[in-house]
Write a protein that holds these residues in place. Structure first.
Motif, PDB file in Angstrom:
ATOM      1  N   LEU A  94       0.834  -1.206   0.000  1.00  0.00           N
ATOM      2  CA  LEU A  94       0.000   0.000   0.000  1.00  0.00           C
ATOM      3  C   LEU A  94       0.868   1.254   0.000  1.00  0.00           C
ATOM      4  N   PHE A  95       1.925   1.223   0.789  1.00  0.00           N
ATOM      5  CA  PHE A  95       2.829   2.370   0.834  1.00  0.00           C
ATOM      6  C   PHE A  95       3.458   2.611  -0.532  1.00  0.00           C
ATOM      7  N   PHE A  96       3.899   1.508  -1.138  1.00  0.00           N
ATOM      8  CA  PHE A  96       4.530   1.602  -2.450  1.00  0.00           C
ATOM      9  C   PHE A  96       3.562   2.178  -3.492  1.00  0.00           C
ATOM     10  N   THR A  97       2.354   1.630  -3.558  1.00  0.00           N
ATOM     11  CA  THR A  97       1.394   2.124  -4.557  1.00  0.00           C
ATOM     12  C   THR A  97       1.023   3.572  -4.263  1.00  0.00           C
ATOM     13  N   MET A  98       0.893   3.911  -2.975  1.00  0.00           N
ATOM     14  CA  MET A  98       0.526   5.274  -2.625  1.00  0.00           C
ATOM     15  C   MET A  98       1.596   6.256  -3.103  1.00  0.00           C
TER      16      MET A  98
END
Lengths: 311, 308
Positions: free
Chosen positions: B228-232
């Motif tokens: 999620l952090f990466f996609t965000m």
């Protein structure tokens, strides 16, 4: 891998498939003799599938509408919400093809994208080999700089790149379309990740047998990496094929326009003929559809592993 | 290519790998020079060049004049700069939030019991790789005054607004189109993250009698947090570069309602003939993206869970 009642037909990567809980399928009875709980599970699965199918249909509807608008007479594109017009005009496609030099745009698009993808892949493979297999001064610092530029918006570079191309007399040329964007750090980063997964012993054996480094790269490493290589090639291809801002800046003559630039030329000049424009749009999305249809597994693996890229 | 083969051949006499402390600088250079040259010429030099150009009044054709930081002074006194900054920030945050919420929702749904999960994933992925210009043109057709959306609304007795030329709805329309265009990309990344969560953990939790909500909140989301952090982060960086959608859908209008950073940059440089000013804008964009990315990295400690 045991086969299960549900999920074997699903087309996705095995890791994300959903399996029936092992407890509920001990003896795999034939379809007619499912226990009530199992029958309910099958029913729920199909209802769930139908529901997401419906969502997917709504999601895809803009494409469907595009295609059917392309078949309508121009004066029926707006207004009545109906898929079909009073007649099905296939000649919209040939008209779109001749109104602007659309064949030329496609040809340019393919040429630029193919050469661009080829250059990107060659550069990325050579760089990734050095970063993953060789030791040299400042290696990690240079690589960190590469990684850092992954978050650099490419738009920051377009003004100096344009001035550079202008000074070199390369504005309005294939070189200007292809070369500046073949050196992004993304490909090097992605290929390095894959190189690191291959044990170095494979190459050492070849090197001791007297093979050159380039030979080991070509005959030992690369054959094991055909999937990530094709993913990188396809993503570079798509990136070039869909790119708009840079061609808009560096290309003036319609003879050199790529597909997105050609599409935008449709609007404006002599008013927009929407049915023809939609025919042209339909043609322009076809290559992407074909690529996805043929390579969906590998593309998805590439997105999942590389995460970013595409553009 | 030939030179590389030769260097490789010359290495034959040397030790195969890990030969001594000196490293393999010259061999490395043989492999690295195409990429490194391109990297320096087409990324590092333009990045520095952009900063230099921003200190000049630089017309498309004609000679540049050094004006120091005047472009930046002008920029901070330019009301349109604040408008495009505001529009871009609103776009970036709303778009990223909607994009992630939808992508997470669909990825979780695809992870439940259903058939052809891979096929549906591909469907959602499609607009992400078709030409964005074509996608935006389709939406211009759908959202125009007498387009399909308003015809359908009319059928239901509602008079639809002119989505693209009403300043109340224009930015929202651009956001909607952009989310449609790209959230399928994140569906794939998040699906991969979900697939990596060991089934045994969820199964054990289920046997303990937890609800689906508890499992999502306390097992799935924490284990998915790196993805999620990466996609965000990546979605946000992409969002600040928005250009095609406003250019094709609304031409930045009505007024400046959908004018964005990159659209304004493009216009200044290549329509208004102010390359220096465009470069000052480019550097501001770079700083803003850096700042936002740094903030995201600083904030990740509070919610991203890296231990396996």
């Amino acid at each position: 891998m045991t086969s299960d009642l549900i999920g074997t037909a699903s087309a996705g990567p095995a890791s994300t498939e959903v399996r029936m809980p092992a407890a509920s399928a001990p003896s795999r009875p034939s379809r007619g003799r499912l226990r009530p709980a199992q029958r309910r599970a099958v029913l729920v699965t199909w209802a769930n599938t139908a529901a997401i199918g419906l969502v997917a249909l709504v999601f895809t509807f803009p494409f469907i509408w595009m295609f059917f608008s392309a078949l309508k007479p121009e004066d029926e594109v707006f207004g009545t919400p109906s898929l079909f017009g009073s007649e099905v005009r296939w000649q919209n496609f040939t008209d779109a093809w001749t109104l602007v030099p659309f064949g030329r745009f496609i040809l340019n698009g393919f040429l630029v994208s193919l050469l661009g993808a080829l250059l990107s892949v060659v550069v990325a493979v050579l760089s990734a080999y050095a970063f993953s297999r060789l030791r040299f001064r400042f290696r990690d610092r240079i690589f960190l700089l590469y990684v850092f530029t992954l978050v650099l918006p490419q738009e920051v570079l377009v003004v100096p790149l344009f001035i550079m191309m202008n000074k070199l007399g390369l504005v309005d040329s294939y070189v200007a379309l292809i070369v500046p964007f073949a050196f992004t750090a993304f490909g090097t980063f992605l290929m390095r990740q894959f190189f690191l997964t291959i044990p170095i012993e494979y190459e050492e054996a070849a090197l001791i047998d007297g093979a050159s480094r380039f030979r080991t790269l070509r005959s030992v490493l690369l054959p094991q990496l055909t999937a990530p290589l094709s993913v990188l090639a396809v993503f570079s291809f798509i990136g070039y094929y869909n790119s708009y801002l840079w061609p808009l800046i560096v290309i003036n003559s319609p003879d050199l326009a790529t597909v997105p630039l050609g599409l935008s030329m449709f609007t404006g000049e002599h008013g927009t003929q929407w049915s023809l424009l939609m025919a042209a749009s339909t043609i322009s999305v076809l290559p992407s559809l074909v690529i996805v249809a043929l390579l969906q597994r590998q593309l998805i693996k590439g997105v999942a592993l590389g995460g970013f890229g595409g553009r | 290519m030939a030179s590389i083969t030769n260097v490789g051949a010359a290495r034959r006499v040397a030790a195969p790998t890990g030969g001594g402390k000196k490293g393999q600088g010259w061999v490395a250079l043989a492999y690295l020079w195409p990429g490194l040259t391109g990297f320096v010429v087409f990324i590092v030099v333009p990045l520095v060049g952009s900063l230099v150009i921003s200190l000049f009044e630089w017309p498309l054709f004609g000679s540049p004049t050094f004006i120091g930081v005047a472009n930046y002074e002008k920029l901070f006194g330019d009301p349109t700069f604040y408008t495009v900054l505001f529009n871009t920030v609103v776009f970036a945050f709303v778009y990223t939030a909607l994009n992630l919420a939808l992508a997470l929702g669909i990825a979780l749904w695809l992870n439940t019991r259903l058939r052809f999960a891979g096929f549906w994933r591909v469907i959602f992925f499609l607009p992400a790789i078709t030409p964005m210009v074509a996608n935006a043109l389709i939406w211009r057709l759908l959202l125009s005054q007498d387009g399909l959306v308003n015809s359908l609304l009319g059928g239901a007795g509602v008079e639809g607004p002119s989505w693209l030329s009403d300043s109340q709805f224009a930015l929202a329309s651009v956001i909607a189109m952009s989310v449609w265009q790209s959230f399928g990309y994140n569906v794939i990344v998040l699906s991969a993250g979900l697939g990596a969560i060991p089934k045994e953990i969820l199964e054990a939790s289920r046997m303990d009698g937890t609800t689906a909500w508890t499992r999502l909140r306390h097992i799935i989301l924490p284990m998915l947090s790196p993805a999620l952090f990466f996609t965000m982060t990546m979605t946000m960086i992409g969002a600040f570069q928005v250009f095609v959608q406003p250019q094709i859908l609304t031409q930045g209008g009505p007024g400046e309602a959908t004018n964005t950073f990159v659209l304004y940059l493009y216009r200044n440089g290549f329509v208004f003939d102010r390359l220096g000013y465009a470069s000052a804008l480019a550097w501001m964009l770079f700083l803003v993206v850096m700042l936002i990315t740094a903030l995201q990295f600083a904030g990740q400690r509070r919610w991203v869970n890296y231990d396996k």
